[in-house]
Design an enzyme around this catalytic site. Sequence first.
Site, PDB file in Angstrom:
ATOM      1  N   LYS A  38     -15.684  41.230   8.540  1.00 32.79           N
ATOM      2  CA  LYS A  38     -14.838  40.226   7.891  1.00 32.79           C
ATOM      3  C   LYS A  38     -15.728  39.071   7.458  1.00 32.79           C
ATOM      4  O   LYS A  38     -16.387  38.443   8.283  1.00 32.79           O
ATOM      5  CB  LYS A  38     -13.758  39.723   8.866  1.00 32.79           C
ATOM      6  CG  LYS A  38     -13.039  38.440   8.395  1.00 32.79           C
ATOM      7  CD  LYS A  38     -11.979  37.942   9.389  1.00 32.79           C
ATOM      8  CE  LYS A  38     -11.399  36.586   8.976  1.00 32.79           C
ATOM      9  NZ  LYS A  38     -10.380  36.068   9.921  1.00 32.79           N
TER      10      LYS A  38
ATOM     11  N   ASP B 155     -11.844  29.562   5.883  1.00 31.96           N
ATOM     12  CA  ASP B 155     -10.441  29.911   6.079  1.00 31.96           C
ATOM     13  C   ASP B 155      -9.618  28.645   6.280  1.00 31.96           C
ATOM     14  O   ASP B 155      -9.529  28.118   7.385  1.00 31.96           O
ATOM     15  CB  ASP B 155     -10.313  30.846   7.299  1.00 31.96           C
ATOM     16  CG  ASP B 155      -8.870  31.250   7.559  1.00 31.96           C
ATOM     17  OD1 ASP B 155      -8.018  31.038   6.675  1.00 31.96           O
ATOM     18  OD2 ASP B 155      -8.607  31.801   8.662  1.00 31.96           O
TER      19      ASP B 155
ATOM     20  N   LYS C  67      -3.855  25.450   7.740  1.00 30.79           N
ATOM     21  CA  LYS C  67      -4.164  25.115   9.130  1.00 30.79           C
ATOM     22  C   LYS C  67      -4.128  23.605   9.333  1.00 30.79           C
ATOM     23  O   LYS C  67      -4.353  22.856   8.381  1.00 30.79           O
ATOM     24  CB  LYS C  67      -5.582  25.591   9.470  1.00 30.79           C
ATOM     25  CG  LYS C  67      -5.745  27.098   9.596  1.00 30.79           C
ATOM     26  CD  LYS C  67      -7.190  27.443   9.935  1.00 30.79           C
ATOM     27  CE  LYS C  67      -7.399  28.952  10.039  1.00 30.79           C
ATOM     28  NZ  LYS C  67      -6.678  29.572  11.154  1.00 30.79           N
TER      29      LYS C  67
ATOM     30  N   ASP D   2     -15.903  31.798   9.819  1.00 34.28           N
ATOM     31  CA  ASP D   2     -14.966  32.921   9.797  1.00 34.28           C
ATOM     32  C   ASP D   2     -15.555  34.154   9.101  1.00 34.28           C
ATOM     33  O   ASP D   2     -14.840  35.093   8.782  1.00 34.28           O
ATOM     34  CB  ASP D   2     -13.655  32.474   9.117  1.00 34.28           C
ATOM     35  CG  ASP D   2     -12.444  33.252   9.594  1.00 34.28           C
ATOM     36  OD1 ASP D   2     -12.537  33.885  10.658  1.00 34.28           O
ATOM     37  OD2 ASP D   2     -11.414  33.224   8.893  1.00 34.28           O
TER      38      ASP D   2
ATOM     39  N   ASP E  41      -2.370  32.797   6.490  1.00 36.28           N
ATOM     40  CA  ASP E  41      -3.479  32.557   7.418  1.00 36.28           C
ATOM     41  C   ASP E  41      -3.873  33.835   8.171  1.00 36.28           C
ATOM     42  O   ASP E  41      -4.890  33.864   8.856  1.00 36.28           O
ATOM     43  CB  ASP E  41      -3.092  31.445   8.401  1.00 36.28           C
ATOM     44  CG  ASP E  41      -4.298  30.853   9.115  1.00 36.28           C
ATOM     45  OD1 ASP E  41      -5.434  31.156   8.700  1.00 36.28           O
ATOM     46  OD2 ASP E  41      -4.085  30.087  10.077  1.00 36.28           O
TER      47      ASP E  41
ATOM     48  N   GLU F 227      -5.304  36.423   7.113  1.00 37.75           N
ATOM     49  CA  GLU F 227      -5.985  36.955   5.924  1.00 37.75           C
ATOM     50  C   GLU F 227      -7.071  37.963   6.252  1.00 37.75           C
ATOM     51  O   GLU F 227      -7.373  38.833   5.442  1.00 37.75           O
ATOM     52  CB  GLU F 227      -6.566  35.796   5.105  1.00 37.75           C
ATOM     53  CG  GLU F 227      -7.954  35.294   5.525  1.00 37.75           C
ATOM     54  CD  GLU F 227      -7.988  34.700   6.920  1.00 37.75           C
ATOM     55  OE1 GLU F 227      -6.916  34.321   7.442  1.00 37.75           O
ATOM     56  OE2 GLU F 227      -9.081  34.619   7.512  1.00 37.75           O
TER      57      GLU F 227
ATOM     58  N   ARG G 298      -7.233  40.473   8.294  1.00 42.25           N
ATOM     59  CA  ARG G 298      -6.773  41.867   8.346  1.00 42.25           C
ATOM     60  C   ARG G 298      -6.543  42.424   6.947  1.00 42.25           C
ATOM     61  O   ARG G 298      -6.680  43.628   6.724  1.00 42.25           O
ATOM     62  CB  ARG G 298      -5.506  41.942   9.218  1.00 42.25           C
ATOM     63  CG  ARG G 298      -4.344  41.169   8.662  1.00 42.25           C
ATOM     64  CD  ARG G 298      -3.274  40.880   9.721  1.00 42.25           C
ATOM     65  NE  ARG G 298      -3.701  39.842  10.675  1.00 42.25           N
ATOM     66  CZ  ARG G 298      -2.966  39.440  11.702  1.00 42.25           C
ATOM     67  NH1 ARG G 298      -1.770  39.971  11.937  1.00 42.25           N
ATOM     68  NH2 ARG G 298      -3.417  38.501  12.508  1.00 42.25           N
TER      69      ARG G 298
END
Length: 500
Positions: free
Chosen positions: A264, A269, A276, A287, A346, A348, A350
């Site tokens: 990933k 993010d 967030k 991230d 959020d 995201e 996956r």
Amino acid sequence: MADAPKLGFGPFTAPRSGILVVFCDNGLKFGPATAKTLGSATGLVARAAKAERFTGKNGKSLDLIMPEGLKVDRLTVIGVGKAADLKASDVVKLGGAAMGKVPAGASEATVFAELPAGAMNPEQAADLAQGVLLRAYAFDRYKTKRKEDDKPPAKRGVTIATGDVAAARKAYVAREAIAGGVVMARDLVNEPANILYPEEFARRAQALKKVGVKVEVLDVKAMTKLGMGALLGVGQGSRRDSRTVVMRWDGGKKGDAPLAFIGKGVCFDTGGISIKPASGMEDMKGDMAGAACVVGLMQALAARKAKVNAVGVIGVVENMPDGNAQRPGDIVTSMSGQTIEIINTDAEGRLVLADVLWYTAKRFKPKFMIDLATLTGAIIVALGQEYAGMFANNDELSHRLHLAGEATDEKVWRMPLSPFYDKMIDSKFADMKNTGGSRWGGAITAAQFIQRFVADKTPWAHLDIAGTGMDSRASDINKSWGSGWGVRLLDRLVADHYEK
Ligand code: BES
Ligand code: MN
Ligand code: ZN
């Protein structure tokens, strides 16, 4: 990286300057070469140990400044506890502890690779050296105003004194390559998101060509053609275009199915429209730690010429809120053809993994796939910063990862997958939704989601590294925010089971 010392190996001779680091056990016993070198200073050490209540416990140390009878500026004695109990990962840590005792201003240090029973074997001496390298890492690229007294000297040298210099040097080659991969991963994780956006990330991955890795970059047009609607949906709110990067190392037999590592790579993010809170959001520059690990691993495998076919595939995006960003309620079609209702923008990571995993299984038909992702806050709630969460559809792969984790001290703890959790991501409007609906079991429902994109029953493991990849727990071999977690683990997995 700044501060990287020049590392060399030499025989057991008393250094005439700088810092000397030696090891003793919990009986304050030294090895023969160490005892000989200390000579008349041995009594001094015994007195100092008594005064400081130093008993040689593992991890404790004793410093003597300008010790009489020795030419060095400082002697440091590090306890190893019960020497018979030392594992390879403990020896790496001792190297880190030794480097930790070299003051920032010191220009030369000698570390005696000897235990009370005698000289460390060449592998141990090389492990010690790797620990020195890992500990010496500092991300200080953006510090322009260092004070004179904490500036490192222009040249720093660390010599590992050992019984068989040539053999230690030889054993060090692979370990240096692995440390290089860890350093590369750390640099990527530490780098801020204004500098390291998807295109730049892809550019840095291209540096792997220098060690013989084939690197391909898929741009938005190519990904659109492939139908990667899940990944592209995440990136569509960003001014920075998304990328998928494919790295191949063909060190094994021609035609052998490759091992596949997937990462990933969310360069930043914000959460997107499901934004967030401000507090701590700066951490979301990390991230992409999963993707960073994959790049570092491919670098390490190639640099040590691993006899294996391996492919690394990373989805690199930025998750931003914008007029063009995806909304909660949107439905996207993934490359697999399965549709996904976006509940929370959020969740995201996956979505990125869904397309990259599908693509990897279909294109490469790998022996296994292992993905790494800073995927959920829930895994930090469950396991803290000590273990990464592991989910797997295959017991053998899971067991091997567990063993590699114990051996490298990059540990994984297996978590459950089951139809009960899988049901939680069924959607009213699409084939599935991208969150479980409640916070309960959040790391598990995320893994269930990803599992729906593991094509053709490919053996697969998912490592949720939200707690280990960034904002990491400091240790003897790591003082960096971005830990480079996973490079040593996966290199070990490959070395122990997949190279011939
Ligand atoms: N990148 C985060 C997970 C994360 C959190 C990593 C803290 C490192 C530290 C991920 O994209 C995320 O936002 N996950 C959400 C999922 C939720 C919306 C279902 C989470 O964990 O809260
Ligand atoms: Mn997120
Ligand atoms: Zn994320």
